[in-house]
Motif scaffolding. Sequence first.
Motif, PDB file in Angstrom:
ATOM      1  N   MET A  57       0.851  -1.183   0.000  1.00 21.87           N
ATOM      2  CA  MET A  57       0.000   0.000   0.000  1.00 21.87           C
ATOM      3  C   MET A  57       0.891   1.238   0.000  1.00 21.87           C
ATOM      4  N   GLN A  58       0.509   2.210  -0.789  1.00 23.67           N
ATOM      5  CA  GLN A  58       1.277   3.450  -0.874  1.00 23.67           C
ATOM      6  C   GLN A  58       0.338   4.627  -0.647  1.00 23.67           C
ATOM      7  N   ALA A  59       0.834   5.630   0.070  1.00 26.43           N
ATOM      8  CA  ALA A  59       0.028   6.815   0.345  1.00 26.43           C
ATOM      9  C   ALA A  59      -0.268   7.570  -0.945  1.00 26.43           C
ATOM     10  N   ARG A  60      -1.406   8.233  -0.979  1.00 24.11           N
ATOM     11  CA  ARG A  60      -1.789   9.036  -2.144  1.00 24.11           C
ATOM     12  C   ARG A  60      -0.851  10.223  -2.339  1.00 24.11           C
ATOM     13  N   ILE A  61      -0.474  10.854  -1.209  1.00 24.85           N
ATOM     14  CA  ILE A  61       0.463  11.986  -1.230  1.00 24.85           C
ATOM     15  C   ILE A  61       1.328  11.884   0.012  1.00 24.85           C
ATOM     16  N   ASN A  62       2.385  12.647   0.055  1.00 23.83           N
ATOM     17  CA  ASN A  62       3.178  12.741   1.278  1.00 23.83           C
ATOM     18  C   ASN A  62       2.332  13.395   2.360  1.00 23.83           C
ATOM     19  N   ASN A  63       2.733  13.212   3.598  1.00 21.29           N
ATOM     20  CA  ASN A  63       1.998  13.768   4.723  1.00 21.29           C
ATOM     21  C   ASN A  63       1.792  15.272   4.517  1.00 21.29           C
ATOM     22  N   PRO A  64       0.526  15.732   4.567  1.00 21.79           N
ATOM     23  CA  PRO A  64       0.257  17.157   4.360  1.00 21.79           C
ATOM     24  C   PRO A  64       1.024  18.073   5.310  1.00 21.79           C
ATOM     25  N   ALA A  65       1.252  17.626   6.538  1.00 18.99           N
ATOM     26  CA  ALA A  65       2.009  18.457   7.490  1.00 18.99           C
ATOM     27  C   ALA A  65       3.442  18.644   7.020  1.00 18.99           C
ATOM     28  N   GLY A  66       3.986  17.669   6.332  1.00 14.01           N
ATOM     29  CA  GLY A  66       5.328  17.798   5.777  1.00 14.01           C
ATOM     30  C   GLY A  66       5.362  18.696   4.554  1.00 14.01           C
ATOM     31  N   LEU A  67       4.254  18.714   3.820  1.00 16.73           N
ATOM     32  CA  LEU A  67       4.174  19.546   2.623  1.00 16.73           C
ATOM     33  C   LEU A  67       3.919  21.009   2.962  1.00 16.73           C
ATOM     34  N   LEU A  68       3.307  21.239   4.111  1.00 19.78           N
ATOM     35  CA  LEU A  68       2.972  22.600   4.548  1.00 19.78           C
ATOM     36  C   LEU A  68       3.664  22.860   5.888  1.00 19.78           C
ATOM     37  N   PRO A  69       4.868  23.407   5.866  1.00 23.83           N
ATOM     38  CA  PRO A  69       5.659  23.565   7.094  1.00 23.83           C
ATOM     39  C   PRO A  69       4.957  24.304   8.227  1.00 23.83           C
ATOM     40  N   ASP A  70       4.113  25.270   7.921  1.00 20.04           N
ATOM     41  CA  ASP A  70       3.404  25.973   8.988  1.00 20.04           C
ATOM     42  C   ASP A  70       2.453  25.034   9.733  1.00 20.04           C
ATOM     43  N   ASN A  73      -5.719  10.891  12.476  1.00 24.25           N
ATOM     44  CA  ASN A  73      -6.421   9.742  11.889  1.00 24.25           C
ATOM     45  C   ASN A  73      -7.088  10.117  10.574  1.00 24.25           C
ATOM     46  N   ARG A  74      -7.690  11.286  10.528  1.00 26.32           N
ATOM     47  CA  ARG A  74      -8.393  11.702   9.317  1.00 26.32           C
ATOM     48  C   ARG A  74      -7.425  12.039   8.178  1.00 26.32           C
ATOM     49  N   ILE A  75      -6.311  12.629   8.521  1.00 24.03           N
ATOM     50  CA  ILE A  75      -5.288  12.877   7.492  1.00 24.03           C
ATOM     51  C   ILE A  75      -4.806  11.550   6.916  1.00 24.03           C
ATOM     52  N   ASN A  76      -4.485  10.613   7.785  1.00 25.08           N
ATOM     53  CA  ASN A  76      -3.969   9.328   7.321  1.00 25.08           C
ATOM     54  C   ASN A  76      -5.003   8.538   6.537  1.00 25.08           C
ATOM     55  N   ALA A  77      -6.282   8.609   6.937  1.00 26.21           N
ATOM     56  CA  ALA A  77      -7.329   7.907   6.195  1.00 26.21           C
ATOM     57  C   ALA A  77      -7.528   8.531   4.813  1.00 26.21           C
ATOM     58  N   ALA A  78      -7.560   9.858   4.754  1.00 24.50           N
ATOM     59  CA  ALA A  78      -7.779  10.540   3.471  1.00 24.50           C
ATOM     60  C   ALA A  78      -6.633  10.308   2.488  1.00 24.50           C
ATOM     61  N   THR A  79      -5.424  10.242   3.017  1.00 14.40           N
ATOM     62  CA  THR A  79      -4.254  10.069   2.135  1.00 14.40           C
ATOM     63  C   THR A  79      -3.851   8.602   1.979  1.00 14.40           C
ATOM     64  N   LYS A  80      -4.576   7.711   2.662  1.00 13.61           N
ATOM     65  CA  LYS A  80      -4.283   6.266   2.656  1.00 13.61           C
ATOM     66  C   LYS A  80      -2.844   5.984   3.077  1.00 13.61           C
ATOM     67  N   THR A  81      -2.415   6.653   4.120  1.00 16.23           N
ATOM     68  CA  THR A  81      -1.067   6.442   4.635  1.00 16.23           C
ATOM     69  C   THR A  81      -1.006   5.088   5.337  1.00 16.23           C
ATOM     70  N   PRO A  82      -0.116   4.213   4.888  1.00 13.20           N
ATOM     71  CA  PRO A  82      -0.029   2.890   5.518  1.00 13.20           C
ATOM     72  C   PRO A  82       0.860   2.911   6.756  1.00 13.20           C
ATOM     73  N   ALA A  83       0.703   1.886   7.568  1.00 15.54           N
ATOM     74  CA  ALA A  83       1.646   1.701   8.674  1.00 15.54           C
ATOM     75  C   ALA A  83       2.991   1.343   8.057  1.00 15.54           C
ATOM     76  N   PRO A  84       4.076   1.735   8.694  1.00 16.14           N
ATOM     77  CA  PRO A  84       5.395   1.400   8.147  1.00 16.14           C
ATOM     78  C   PRO A  84       5.586  -0.110   8.141  1.00 16.14           C
ATOM     79  N   GLN A  85       6.301  -0.594   7.148  1.00 21.07           N
ATOM     80  CA  GLN A  85       6.576  -2.025   7.042  1.00 21.07           C
ATOM     81  C   GLN A  85       7.983  -2.295   7.555  1.00 21.07           C
ATOM     82  N   ASN A  86       8.029  -3.008   8.663  1.00 21.39           N
ATOM     83  CA  ASN A  86       9.314  -3.393   9.240  1.00 21.39           C
ATOM     84  C   ASN A  86       9.441  -4.896   9.143  1.00 21.39           C
ATOM     85  N   TRP A  87      10.177  -5.345   8.197  1.00 22.35           N
ATOM     86  CA  TRP A  87      10.281  -6.775   7.949  1.00 22.35           C
ATOM     87  C   TRP A  87      11.445  -7.428   8.660  1.00 22.35           C
ATOM     88  N   GLY A  88      12.248  -6.659   9.407  1.00 28.63           N
ATOM     89  CA  GLY A  88      13.440  -7.260   9.991  1.00 28.63           C
ATOM     90  C   GLY A  88      13.388  -7.518  11.408  1.00 28.63           C
TER      91      GLY A  88
END
Length: 152
Positions: free
Chosen positions: A1-14, A137-152
């Motif tokens: 799963m891949q997010a639709r966009i990068n985290n909006p808070a990261g895109l908008l520094p303010d 939660n709403r930001i992550n749901a709207a952008t389809k941000t997945p949980a990080p995958q830690n396979w190790g």
Amino acid sequence: MQARINNPAGLLPDAAKAINLLYKAAHSAGVPQSTLELVHLRASQINGCSPCVDSGAKAMRKAGETDERLFTVAVWRETPYFTDAERAALALSEAATRLADRADAVPDEIWDEAAKHFSEAELAAIVLWIATTNFFNRINAATKTPAPQNWG
């Protein structure tokens, strides 16, 4: 799963600055960190926010939380692992997250029980942290941000 966009808070520094101020304010009123982590995890479970559930559980474990408590947050009413104050905070978290579930979103009985255990400033911090969690939660749901995958 891949997010639709990068985290909006990261895109908008303010936005990141404002979020950091909310975090600082919510964590400065003297509410035990474990209580804030519990309400964060419970709201995130309700909203199905995988990155917040993942990060919340990991933060709790890192802070020394027991497996029994971690594994039973979603069924806290049916377990003996939580204090009366934590139960009041969890009930408040559920009510303030599920606003549309009842006409009186946060009934007086839920609020009054929380007020028995927390000061006005602590209640303000808990409510602010619940709102901030729902915001994430709403930001992550709207952008389809997945949980990080830690396979190790």
